[in-house]
Structure formats: C-alpha cells, structure tokens
Motif scaffolding. Structure first.
Motif, PDB file in Angstrom:
ATOM      1  N   ALA A  25       5.432  -0.067  13.835  1.00 11.45           N
ATOM      2  CA  ALA A  25       4.955  -1.220  14.727  1.00 11.45           C
ATOM      3  C   ALA A  25       5.845  -1.127  15.925  1.00 11.45           C
ATOM      4  CB  ALA A  25       5.269  -2.484  14.017  1.00 11.45           C
ATOM      5  N   ALA A  26       5.382  -1.648  16.966  1.00  7.07           N
ATOM      6  CA  ALA A  26       6.216  -1.539  18.356  1.00  7.07           C
ATOM      7  C   ALA A  26       6.493  -3.239  18.502  1.00  7.07           C
ATOM      8  CB  ALA A  26       5.359  -1.027  19.470  1.00  7.07           C
ATOM      9  N   PHE A  27       7.805  -3.606  18.576  1.00  7.57           N
ATOM     10  CA  PHE A  27       8.143  -5.066  18.765  1.00  7.57           C
ATOM     11  C   PHE A  27       8.511  -5.289  20.077  1.00  7.57           C
ATOM     12  CE2 PHE A  27       8.421  -4.340  14.266  1.00  7.57           C
ATOM     13  CZ  PHE A  27       7.624  -5.096  13.519  1.00  7.57           C
ATOM     14  N   ALA A  28       8.474  -6.736  20.197  1.00  5.49           N
ATOM     15  CA  ALA A  28       9.174  -7.347  21.450  1.00  5.49           C
ATOM     16  C   ALA A  28       9.436  -8.674  21.298  1.00  5.49           C
ATOM     17  CB  ALA A  28       7.875  -7.230  22.715  1.00  5.49           C
ATOM     18  N   PRO A  29      10.501  -9.015  22.087  1.00  2.00           N
ATOM     19  CA  PRO A  29      10.894 -10.434  21.753  1.00  2.00           C
ATOM     20  C   PRO A  29       9.914 -11.614  22.264  1.00  2.00           C
ATOM     21  CG  PRO A  29      12.008  -9.498  23.863  1.00  2.00           C
ATOM     22  CD  PRO A  29      11.211  -8.500  23.193  1.00  2.00           C
ATOM     23  N   MET A  30      10.292 -12.719  21.777  1.00  2.00           N
ATOM     24  CA  MET A  30       9.231 -13.914  22.095  1.00  2.00           C
ATOM     25  C   MET A  30       9.382 -14.188  23.427  1.00  2.00           C
ATOM     26  SD  MET A  30       9.595 -16.637  19.082  1.00  2.00           S
ATOM     27  CE  MET A  30       9.185 -16.183  17.261  1.00  2.00           C
ATOM     28  N   PRO A  31       8.554 -14.630  24.370  1.00  2.00           N
ATOM     29  CA  PRO A  31       8.455 -14.976  25.876  1.00  2.00           C
ATOM     30  C   PRO A  31       9.585 -16.100  25.953  1.00  2.00           C
ATOM     31  CG  PRO A  31       6.133 -14.836  25.032  1.00  2.00           C
ATOM     32  CD  PRO A  31       6.984 -14.650  23.902  1.00  2.00           C
ATOM     33  N   ALA A  32      10.490 -15.871  26.775  1.00  2.00           N
ATOM     34  CA  ALA A  32      11.282 -17.122  27.021  1.00  2.00           C
ATOM     35  C   ALA A  32      10.952 -18.424  27.444  1.00  2.00           C
ATOM     36  CB  ALA A  32      12.400 -16.504  28.222  1.00  2.00           C
ATOM     37  N   GLU A  33       9.626 -18.342  27.990  1.00  2.00           N
ATOM     38  CA  GLU A  33       9.052 -19.410  28.633  1.00  2.00           C
ATOM     39  C   GLU A  33       8.455 -20.518  27.354  1.00  2.00           C
ATOM     40  OE1 GLU A  33       6.171 -16.415  29.586  1.00  2.00           O
ATOM     41  OE2 GLU A  33       8.577 -16.516  29.163  1.00  2.00           O
ATOM     42  N   LEU A  34       8.307 -20.001  26.238  1.00  2.00           N
ATOM     43  CA  LEU A  34       7.736 -20.606  25.041  1.00  2.00           C
ATOM     44  C   LEU A  34       8.698 -21.800  24.830  1.00  2.00           C
ATOM     45  CD1 LEU A  34       7.005 -18.402  22.150  1.00  2.00           C
ATOM     46  CD2 LEU A  34       5.367 -20.088  23.267  1.00  2.00           C
ATOM     47  N   HIS A  35       7.662 -23.179  24.399  1.00  2.00           N
ATOM     48  CA  HIS A  35       8.693 -24.406  24.193  1.00  2.00           C
ATOM     49  C   HIS A  35       9.611 -24.138  22.781  1.00  2.00           C
ATOM     50  CE1 HIS A  35       8.907 -28.463  22.549  1.00  2.00           C
ATOM     51  NE2 HIS A  35       8.787 -28.823  24.044  1.00  2.00           N
ATOM     52  N   HIS A  53       1.815  -6.431  21.923  1.00  2.00           N
ATOM     53  CA  HIS A  53       0.626  -6.720  22.485  1.00  2.00           C
ATOM     54  C   HIS A  53       0.647  -8.379  22.316  1.00  2.00           C
ATOM     55  CE1 HIS A  53      -0.636  -6.410  18.252  1.00  2.00           C
ATOM     56  NE2 HIS A  53      -1.498  -7.405  18.617  1.00  2.00           N
ATOM     57  N   GLN A  54       1.199  -8.750  21.479  1.00  2.00           N
ATOM     58  CA  GLN A  54       1.347 -10.162  21.083  1.00  2.00           C
ATOM     59  C   GLN A  54       2.022 -10.976  22.101  1.00  2.00           C
ATOM     60  OE1 GLN A  54       2.532 -10.553  17.185  1.00  2.00           O
ATOM     61  NE2 GLN A  54       0.446 -11.064  16.474  1.00  2.00           N
ATOM     62  N   ALA A  55       3.394 -10.317  22.334  1.00  2.00           N
ATOM     63  CA  ALA A  55       4.236 -10.791  23.549  1.00  2.00           C
ATOM     64  C   ALA A  55       3.603 -10.668  24.973  1.00  2.00           C
ATOM     65  CB  ALA A  55       5.671 -10.135  23.623  1.00  2.00           C
ATOM     66  N   ALA A  56       2.982  -9.629  25.215  1.00  2.00           N
ATOM     67  CA  ALA A  56       2.554  -9.356  26.442  1.00  2.00           C
ATOM     68  C   ALA A  56       1.330 -10.121  26.818  1.00  2.00           C
ATOM     69  CB  ALA A  56       1.991  -8.077  26.604  1.00  2.00           C
ATOM     70  N   ALA A  57       0.356 -10.598  25.765  1.00  2.00           N
ATOM     71  CA  ALA A  57      -0.535 -11.366  26.104  1.00  2.00           C
ATOM     72  C   ALA A  57      -0.348 -12.881  26.116  1.00  2.00           C
ATOM     73  CB  ALA A  57      -1.700 -11.167  24.860  1.00  2.00           C
ATOM     74  N   LEU A  58       0.863 -13.421  25.271  1.00  3.26           N
ATOM     75  CA  LEU A  58       1.587 -14.555  25.534  1.00  3.26           C
ATOM     76  C   LEU A  58       1.944 -14.836  26.741  1.00  3.26           C
ATOM     77  CD1 LEU A  58       3.171 -15.238  21.999  1.00  3.26           C
ATOM     78  CD2 LEU A  58       0.916 -16.507  22.968  1.00  3.26           C
ATOM     79  N   SER A  59       2.564 -13.929  27.308  1.00  2.00           N
ATOM     80  CA  SER A  59       3.348 -14.089  28.928  1.00  2.00           C
ATOM     81  C   SER A  59       2.157 -14.490  29.688  1.00  2.00           C
ATOM     82  CB  SER A  59       4.077 -12.886  29.034  1.00  2.00           C
ATOM     83  OG  SER A  59       5.096 -12.576  28.202  1.00  2.00           O
ATOM     84  N   ALA A  60       0.950 -13.443  29.611  1.00  5.83           N
ATOM     85  CA  ALA A  60      -0.279 -13.834  30.591  1.00  5.83           C
ATOM     86  C   ALA A  60      -0.833 -15.079  30.558  1.00  5.83           C
ATOM     87  CB  ALA A  60      -1.121 -12.735  30.282  1.00  5.83           C
ATOM     88  N   VAL A  61      -0.912 -15.475  29.157  1.00  2.00           N
ATOM     89  CA  VAL A  61      -1.831 -16.941  29.037  1.00  2.00           C
ATOM     90  C   VAL A  61      -0.895 -17.995  29.403  1.00  2.00           C
ATOM     91  CG1 VAL A  61      -2.646 -18.301  27.220  1.00  2.00           C
ATOM     92  CG2 VAL A  61      -3.057 -16.079  27.027  1.00  2.00           C
ATOM     93  N   LEU A  62       0.520 -17.931  28.943  1.00  2.00           N
ATOM     94  CA  LEU A  62       1.461 -19.172  29.131  1.00  2.00           C
ATOM     95  C   LEU A  62       1.507 -19.122  30.872  1.00  2.00           C
ATOM     96  CD1 LEU A  62       4.132 -18.585  26.564  1.00  2.00           C
ATOM     97  CD2 LEU A  62       2.293 -20.284  26.839  1.00  2.00           C
ATOM     98  N   PRO A 238     -11.796 -12.963  36.961  1.00  2.00           N
ATOM     99  CA  PRO A 238     -10.802 -11.916  36.582  1.00  2.00           C
ATOM    100  C   PRO A 238      -9.859 -12.051  35.494  1.00  2.00           C
ATOM    101  CG  PRO A 238      -9.717 -13.087  38.533  1.00  2.00           C
ATOM    102  CD  PRO A 238     -11.328 -13.636  38.201  1.00  2.00           C
ATOM    103  N   VAL A 239      -9.659 -11.065  34.635  1.00  8.09           N
ATOM    104  CA  VAL A 239      -8.667 -11.084  33.523  1.00  8.09           C
ATOM    105  C   VAL A 239      -7.693 -10.176  33.450  1.00  8.09           C
ATOM    106  CG1 VAL A 239     -10.828 -12.094  32.129  1.00  8.09           C
ATOM    107  CG2 VAL A 239     -10.317  -9.549  32.129  1.00  8.09           C
ATOM    108  N   THR A 240      -6.783 -10.325  32.580  1.00  7.25           N
ATOM    109  CA  THR A 240      -5.555  -9.542  32.429  1.00  7.25           C
ATOM    110  C   THR A 240      -5.994  -8.778  31.176  1.00  7.25           C
ATOM    111  OG1 THR A 240      -3.850 -10.758  33.309  1.00  7.25           O
ATOM    112  CG2 THR A 240      -3.207  -9.206  31.859  1.00  7.25           C
ATOM    113  N   THR A 241      -5.900  -7.528  30.890  1.00  6.17           N
ATOM    114  CA  THR A 241      -6.313  -6.849  29.811  1.00  6.17           C
ATOM    115  C   THR A 241      -5.175  -6.299  29.045  1.00  6.17           C
ATOM    116  OG1 THR A 241      -8.404  -6.067  31.045  1.00  6.17           O
ATOM    117  CG2 THR A 241      -7.631  -5.087  28.710  1.00  6.17           C
ATOM    118  N   ILE A 242      -5.136  -6.523  27.734  1.00  5.68           N
ATOM    119  CA  ILE A 242      -4.138  -6.103  26.664  1.00  5.68           C
ATOM    120  C   ILE A 242      -4.946  -5.444  25.813  1.00  5.68           C
ATOM    121  CG2 ILE A 242      -2.372  -6.843  25.165  1.00  5.68           C
ATOM    122  CD1 ILE A 242      -1.842  -7.868  28.091  1.00  5.68           C
ATOM    123  N   ASN A 243      -4.700  -4.024  25.629  1.00  2.00           N
ATOM    124  CA  ASN A 243      -5.460  -3.226  24.711  1.00  2.00           C
ATOM    125  C   ASN A 243      -4.758  -2.123  23.852  1.00  2.00           C
ATOM    126  OD1 ASN A 243      -5.323  -1.735  26.838  1.00  2.00           O
ATOM    127  ND2 ASN A 243      -7.537  -1.121  27.111  1.00  2.00           N
TER     128      ASN A 243
END
Length: 947
Positions: A25-35, A53-62, A238-243
């Motif tokens: 697995a490749a991990f990343a910290p939780m986005p700082a902007e999360l409540h 990929h979860q962290a990158a996608a969350l940052s984009a959506v938030l 237009p979308v941000t792509t996480i793949n």
C-alpha cells in the motif's frame, strides 16, 4: 494452481500461466481541511491514515472540484464520497447529497455502510440521515422522504429521470441545498444507457441551477482507459482524475484454459477441485441458464460441499439476493455461480478464486471480476476458460495480450441524437428551455431543438426566446436502458409478464416462432402485437433453438472525416441503417445443425447511427481472386473478424455493433466494409475505433492467422448474430484481403474532430409571395350543416358567394352561384390555392356543382397544417388575433342569416375580409415560417408551418 498445472488430465489444457506479484500500500495523511469531527469518525472506523488515491481525491472534492476516481475493486472508493458528505453536514446541517447507483443491490449495500458510518458521529443531531428512493420504496415512504428529505437520497438513474426531475417542485428544499452528487460505477454507463445518462445529468444540473445550487460531482469507476474523458462526457463538466491506486494488492495467479470438453464441463471440474480445498470461489458465466446448469451439475455430483454453492443472477427476488450476499460475506457460502450481476461493487466478503467461463467481453470486466478475490491482500487466483468466441481463442493464441491487457476505453456519446431529442423534451417539460442557456448554445443541441420545434414536440414562444414541451409528462415514453418502446413478454397461460424487450430487438429476438429462454424455462413466441406492445410466448419443451435471418442496407448520410492508410481509406460519419428481418431458422440443440428456414414478414427497422467504413481498392480484390478465393466471402469474413475483435479496443460487446460488407457501394464507388454502432444515434464506439483503425485491421488479421480451423469457425470468422447464416464466408480470402489492407503498425492514427458536426436540420422553406402565383379562396353557404343533416353533407349546403384573392392581379374576385364554372376555372389557373379548412369544407361544397377533381390543385390548407403540428384545431379568429392582432368581422351564422335576409353585399364583405385575413396569415407564415397562437394560460407560442 500447482495441482492444476501438474494434473495429468488438466495440465495439458492449461494454455498459459502467469504469476503477478503483489504490491504494498501507498499511504498519505488525512487532508488538513477535514472537519475535526469527521477526523474523529474516521479514527473510530480504524482509518488513522488513507491510501494515497483516497487522500488525493478527498482534497480535490473538498476544494470543490468535480472528480472521477478509477481504481480497482476493494480500493476504498466508498470513503471518497462518504467523507465529503460527513464534512458537509458537520459544517451545514442543511447540506444534502444525491447518490446514484446503477443497481438496487449496490444502493442497499451503500446505504448500510453509510448508516454504520453515521452512527460514529459524536453529535447525533449532526449525523447524516439517509433513505433509499427507488422502485421498491412504497408510496407512504416516498411522500415522507419528499416532505422531509434526509441528508442523502440514494437512488438510481430511472428514479432521477422519472421521479425527481419531473416533480422537482416537490423536492425544492432538497435541490436548494444539494452540495454533492455521487455517480457510482460510471464505466457501466455506455451504449444507449450512457447516452441517456449523459442527458439525465444535464437535466439534473439545469434543475440545480434553477434552485441556485452548484453541487460537486464525484464519479467512481472500475479501472478504464481515460476515465477523465468518460466522466466529462457523462456530466458535461471538467473533472480531476484520480487513477493511481494506493491500495495494496496480493500476488495473483492467472491461468488460461483451452478445454478439451465444453467450457461448462471444465468449470464444474475446477469448481469441485476448489471446493475440496475449501477455496472460496466465484464462477462467472455468460448466461443465466449456464449459471443454473453449473450449480445443478455440481450438486448432482453429491459433493459434500455442494450445499455451500449457490446461484446469483438477475431475476431472483430481492430477499433471495440479500440472503446470498449475506451468506457470502459471512463465509457460510463457499462458492457462488453468477452472471455479471455480481461484477459491480457489492460487498460479498473475501474470496480466493475467480473462474471465468468464457471471456467476459472486455479487460475492464475481467479485472473488475478478478478484483472480487484477494481483497485482503492474500494470494488469489484467476482462471479463464476459453469458449468458442473469437476473442477467447485470440487470448489462447496470444496469452500475453491477456496477462498484460489494459482496460479499454469506456465511451459515451453525449450528443446521441435519439437520446438528446427525448431528453430535450423532458427538460422543457421540467423548466422551459431558454435560448441563452449554455446547453442550448451547442450547435448540435441547437439543431435538434430546431428540429423538435419544427415537428411540434417543442413549442416556441412567440418571441422565440423559450421552448416548452408540447406534452406535460413526456418522461414515461423515455426508457433509459433501451432505445425504443418496451414490449412486455407475456405467458398467456398465467397472463404473467416474464420479461421485456425493446423495439430495436423485437423482431430479432422475439419474432413469431422464436425460442425465448427465461430463468431456465423455454418459451415459444406465438404472436407479436406491436400496437399494444405485447409479445405472447408459451412454455414449451423443444430440442432446437432459433436463429434470425436478416439483411441490412447502409446509406452514408454524412461523411465526417477520412484517412488514407497504406492501401485503403478509412472514413467515419453518420449512417442510415435499414435492418430487415427476413426469416429465421431452427437449429438442433444437440449438434448445431440447421433444420428448417421459415420466412417472416417483419417491418424494416430504420435508424441513424455512427460508423466507420473501409474503402477496399480493386487491387486488393484482384489478389483475393488470383488466389482462387471468393471476394464476397472474403469481405464478409473480414467484416466478422473485425467486429469480433473490436471489443479489445473499446468497452463494447459484439452485440453492440453491426456491420455490412459489399463488393460495391454507391457512396464509395468500390467494395467496402462498414462497422457501425448498433444503437440509434451512435454510442461512440466507432469514433474510438476510427482513431485505432490500423490496430483494428492488424488484430483482425491475427484472429484469422492464429485459428487452426480450415474454413472458418466461431473462433475466427463466424458470427453468432450473422443475418445470412455466415454465408458466404471465405477465411483464406479474408486473410489475403486483410494482409493487403493492413498498413505498417507505425502508421499515424487518423485525426478525429473533437465533436461531430451539428446534424443537418430540415427547416421551413421561405417562399417569396411575389415569386409564385397563388390565390386565397373562401366561400359562404346558403344552408347550415344542421339544415342538410351534418357537416359530412357539405355538398348540399350550396354556395352563396365565393371570393378569390389573386396574387398576380393583387385584387379580389367575387363569384356568385351562377358563376361556378368561372370560379373553378380561376382556381385551376393558380399555382397554389390557399384556404382555411378548404379541403374538408370549401372543396366539398363546390363538389356539389362540378365533377372537377380538386385534388389536382396544389392546396395549402392552413387549418390542416396547424392541426398536424399541434394535434388539435385552432380557429381562424384565434390565429388572426394572436398573429396579426386582427379580428374577424362576423361569423358563419351571421352570413347564413344575411342570406335569408337577402343582404348579399354584407356576405361578400364578410367573405372578402376572411380571405384577407387568411392571405395575411399565409404571407406571415411564408416570411416567418410560423404562426402565433395562445395556450390556456395565455402564453403565446409559435406553430411552425413548412410552406
């Protein structure tokens, strides 16, 4: 896997084997902007860190960016849209979200997950509520959900189309606060469903904009090529792509089996071996019948583990499906035999082995299905048992193409004209279409709007700034998963509906005499009743199946682009396909031999679509003839091979495509091979294939070269859906032909326009009144309809006077009853006679005096034209008031009274005034292309008239 390869019986059937190492697995910290409250929920759920990929996608959506996530099964995509929901509700209790799933089972699964997550929120008042709103939701629950929508409404495309958007006023608070729209499994939205879904999303965005909402779209997908383009085609943004997945993957054993017996027999033996080793196994079949038979055969073998095998397929009751899913998840079931129903992301726990009985039709489906095993990172296995299809044998001959196979491109045609036209009418019924909307500003959309307005399906306001739907609820006529009307298949013995079929497939699959299978039961189609949209099929045991016979004709409507290859030319454009079922043949089930051919008198099905075609030069045909092969058989076989291999290039099934080969086509002036999207309007498959035309030719050649048969078989050039029964077919000629056509692989791909040109629309003609000799005619009568026994007795009503306005003389001519011969002679001199209800009334009155054939006159009846467009009549006075601001001076009853009183001058004046009004309406329609009328609400609309 070692036992399989070392088996004396099975080892020689293993055509290829490969072990693919896993990855950490490749991990990343939780986005700082999360409540902070949401971070606490994730900690309670065991997420102290996220996959990359979860962290990158969350940052984009938030950050408010529309996002598509395309990663393998079990990579944690649910978290990517549930966390933004929790965050939105934590910050704003009024925040709302819409979750759209293609299947009810997925909706149920995600509902349970969301409820569990919401239960971890510290403050229950800030916990998001959820409700499923689909076809299984009863009326009471639906009213309750509409009155007080929860934080999340979980639904499917059909309910968005039929329930939410048409009744958006009932959902106003929900749409006003909508912040998040989730579209799961977007790779399933292709073909006609994808074209419809693209329009449903655009309608959804219109309604959101109406209520001042601009939700963020989050799309989740299996691994496909270019997911960003797919999502942008689907949502129009237009979308941000996480793949790039950060999820771990265990080692994977892959094996290809070339069975000595039937694929089903091999699957049964492998399943029994897996059960004896207590490997948790999923078997995927290509049909419901095959799934049932495999499970039945396993149980008949009295294996002690047979009770732990179950079937999962479409047609099971919801409670049965839930029960099987729960048993799988708990480990109570060791194996499940499934159709594609378990391909999508329903949580069924952790499995060890996936057996594919036949290639699923795409690498995307292959990897999606294999993603069902090894979900916890342990080693897992995938076995593909080859069937008789060309793609199956292609992989047996070219195993590296399977082991290294990349997911295909999933394509959507967002301007499929059939879907676009249907949804524009639905959109106008929801909210009037406005000329300044960005959507309407697209050339292709504007052209279809103009066409709908010209046919009366859309009503244009008098100022030309808006379009309204002519029907109040057009939605019921639009079926998202089909391309036409739906026909019920009914068992007359029980009067129960056993299935549905759309208009496009009706005479190909449910013609009179067809054998129809449903849940393992055989039915014979007795009658087809198109007007009532019913097919009657009786249960019957037979030893044969049926195969339809048909012919197709293809006309080129518009060539869009072309590219010269080494020895031939490939083109793309709009085609008009005429599909004619001519009969069917019965085929004995035991040996596949044809028994009898029965002719059918079926209506031709004509539709426009997109397609590519190869112009075959005469030199290539001469090479085929010189080798002693049949040119038509070679063209036909090459067409079949190309269609069979095309699903390697695009995410399509062979049944999604059609083709035609001919030794001469009038458009090309040469021999040609056509391949087209088999749905009205086109699905986008051909556009993708055009760019990869060289690859398509080379792969089709490989299919033929690597097949060991002598004269052609289902593994190379025979097609199960060929309308001519695979005649003529010349495999060797096809090889020579493709060798002549296929350029070097390095040939540059042809250029492809970003979007197809706007469709050509037939508009109302504009004739200058000064350029043709026309007359406007009206008459008054001596008697009323009541006097002569009804309007159908108009011949007896007798003319009191008639008036003709002659455009060449620019004057009015008055004729009395004694002048009948002169009147008829005057009318016959005119290039065009204009009137209002002239055909059904005025000419009928005149027919009481003369044998003259009034059908010889070129007549424009304004009343008839208006009725044909609107579906109802409008009076001359109504049209005059709305269009000209003029009013009639009297009416027919006044004229009858004046006749009795001998006041002929007043009758003539009145008749002349009606002629003047009719003339002015005609001139207005010639200049503008329409007249004006008012509806019951007083809104003024245009009624288009092609003059």
């Amino acid at each position: 896997m070692q036992a399989l390869r070392g088996s004396e019986r099975f080892g020689r059937q293993v055509a290829a084997y490969r072990f693919m190492a896993g990855r950490p697995a490749a991990f990343a910290p939780m986005p700082a902007e999360l409540h902070p409250g949401v971070k606490a929920v994730l900690t309670r759920l065991g997420f102290d860190r996220l996959y990359s990929h979860q962290a990158a996608a969350l940052s984009a959506v938030l950050a408010g960016r529309h996002t598509v996530v395309a990663t393998p099964t079990a990579s944690g995509k649910t978290l990517i849209y549930n966390v933004p929901l929790l965050d939105a509700v934590a910050r704003d209790p009024h925040a709302r979200a819409l979750y759209i799933f293609p299947l009810k089972a997925l909706a149920q699964d995600q509902f349970n997950t969301l409820v569990h997550w919401a239960g971890q929120v510290d403050d229950p008042s800030r916990a998001p509520g959820a409700a499923i709103y689909d076809g299984d939701t009863n009326d009471y629950q639906r009213r309750k959900i509409r009155r007080a929508p929860p934080s999340v409404v979980i639904t499917n495309p059909e309910m968005v189309h039929l329930a939410l958007l048409p009744h958006h006023d009932l959902w106003a608070p929900f749409f006003r606060h909508l912040q998040l729209v989730v579209i799961d499994e977007v790779h399933t939205y292709r073909g006609m469903l994808g074209a419809h879904m693209a329009q449903v999303v655009r309608r959804l965005r219109r309604v959101c904009d109406h209520y001042g909402a601009a939700p963020v779209f989050v799309c989740a997908s299996a691994t496909v090529a270019d997911p960003g383009r797919l999502a942008e085609q689907l949502i129009g943004l237009p979308v941000t792509t996480i793949n790039e997945s950060g999820a771990p993957q265990g080692g994977r054993h892959l094996a290809l089996i070339d069975p000595e017996e039937s694929p089903s027999r091999a699957a049964i033996q492998l399943l029994k071996a897996a059960l004896s080793r207590r490997l948790r196994t999923i078997v995927y079949t290509q049909s419901r019948k095959m799934a049932e038979l495999i499970a039945l055969w396993v149980q008949e073998g009295r294996d002690p583990q047979a009770a732990k095998v179950n079937v999962y397929r479409a047609g099971l009751l919801p409670e049965a499906r839930r029960r099987i899913e729960a048993r799988l998840k708990s480990g109570d079931l060791l194996a499940v035999v499934s159709t594609s129903a378990l391909e999508l992301g329903i949580d069924i726990g952790d499995l060890d082995l996936c057996i594919l009985v036949g290639y699923p039709g795409s690498m995307t489906a292959t990897w999606q299905r294999s993603g069902r095993v090894g979900r916890q990172g342990q080693p897992a296995g995938l076995i593909m048992i080859a069937g008789q299809d060309a793609l199956d044998h292609y992989f047996i001959a070219t195993p590296e193409a399977f082991f290294q196979g990349r997911a295909e491109a999933a394509v959507v045609n967002p301007i499929n004209r059939t879907a676009l036209a249907a949804h524009l009418v639905c959109a106008a019924a929801e909210l009037p279409l406005a000329v300044d909307e960005p959507w309407i500003g697209l050339p292709a959309v504007a052209a279809v709007v103009a066409e709908l307005a010209s046919t009366g399906e859309l009503r244009t306001t008098a100022d030309g700034l808006q379009w309204h739907a002519a029907r109040r609820r057009p939605h019921l006529k639009v079926h998202l998963r089909g391309s036409g009307l739906r026909h019920r298949i009914v068992d007359p013995a029980s009067n129960s509906t056993i299935g549905e079929i759309d208009d496009l497939r009706l005479y190909r699959e449910a013609h009179p005499g067809a054998i129809y299978l449903h849940e393992g039961v055989t039915y014979r189609v007795e009658t087809v009743d198109p007007p009532h949209q019913v097919v009657y099929a009786s249960e019957m045991q037979v030893d044969y199946y049926t195969r339809v016979l048909a012919r197709s004709d293809v006309d080129v409507v518009q060539e869009e682009a072309r590219h010269d290859l080494a020895t031939c030319r490939v083109c793309i454009g709009r085609l008009r396909v005429t599909d004619q079922v001519t009969g069917y043949e019965t085929v004995r089930s035991a040996n596949g031999r044809p028994m009898q051919r029965i002719p059918l008198d079926a209506p031709a099905h004509v539709f426009d679509t997109e397609g590519i075609w190869f112009e075959v030069p005469a030199a290539a045909l001469r090479a085929v003839t010189a080798a002693g092969s049949d040119t038509m058989g070679a063209l036909h076989a090459a067409e079949h091979a190309a269609i069979a291999i095309m699903p390697l290039l695009v995410l399509a099934d062979r049944n999604d495509l059609g083709g035609l080969s001919t030794n001469y086509h009038p458009h090309t002036g040469s021999a040609a091979i056509f391949i087209y999207d088999g749905i009205p309007g086109g699905a986008g498959f051909s556009r993708e294939a055009f760019v990869r035309a060289v690859d398509l030719l080379h792969r089709a050649l490989q299919v033929i070269e690597r097949c060991n048969c002598d004269n052609g078989c289902p593994a190379c050039v025979h097609s199960p859906k060929c309308g001519s029964g695979n005649q003529p077919i010349d495999k060797h000629g096809a090889r020579l032909l493709l060798e002549a056509l296929a350029p070097p692989p390095a040939t540059a791909p042809p250029p492809m326009p970003a979007t197809p040109p706007a469709p050509t629309v037939v508009t109302c003609s504009r004739r200058n009144p000064q350029q043709h000799h026309y007359g406007v005619f009206d008459l008054e009568t001596q008697r009323s309809a009541e006097d002569v026994g009804g309007w159908h007795m108009a011949r007896k009503m007798k003319m009191s006077c008639g008036v003709v306005y002659d455009s060449r003389a620019d004057d009015y001519f008055v004729y009395l009853e004694k002048d009948m011969a002169a009147l008829v002679e005057h009318l016959s001199r005119l290039e065009r006679v204009v009137g209002f209800n002239i055909v059904r009334f005025d000419y009928q009155v005149l027919a009481g005096y003369t044998l003259f054939d009034f059908e010889r006159l070129q007549t424009v009846d304004l009343l008839t034209l208006v009725r044909q467009t609107l579906g109802h009549r409008l009076s001359l006075d109504h049209l005059a008031r709305a269009t000209l601001g003029a009013t009639k001076s009297a009416d027919g009853l006044d004229a009858l009274r004046w006749w009795r009183e001998g006041r002929m001058d007043q009758i003539i004046d009145y008749c002349r005034e009606d002629v003047r009004i009719t003339r002015d309406l005609y001139r207005y329609a010639l200049e503008k292309g329409h007249l004006i009328y008012s509806d019951r609400q007083g809104i003024r609309f245009r009624v288009p008239l092609a003059l």
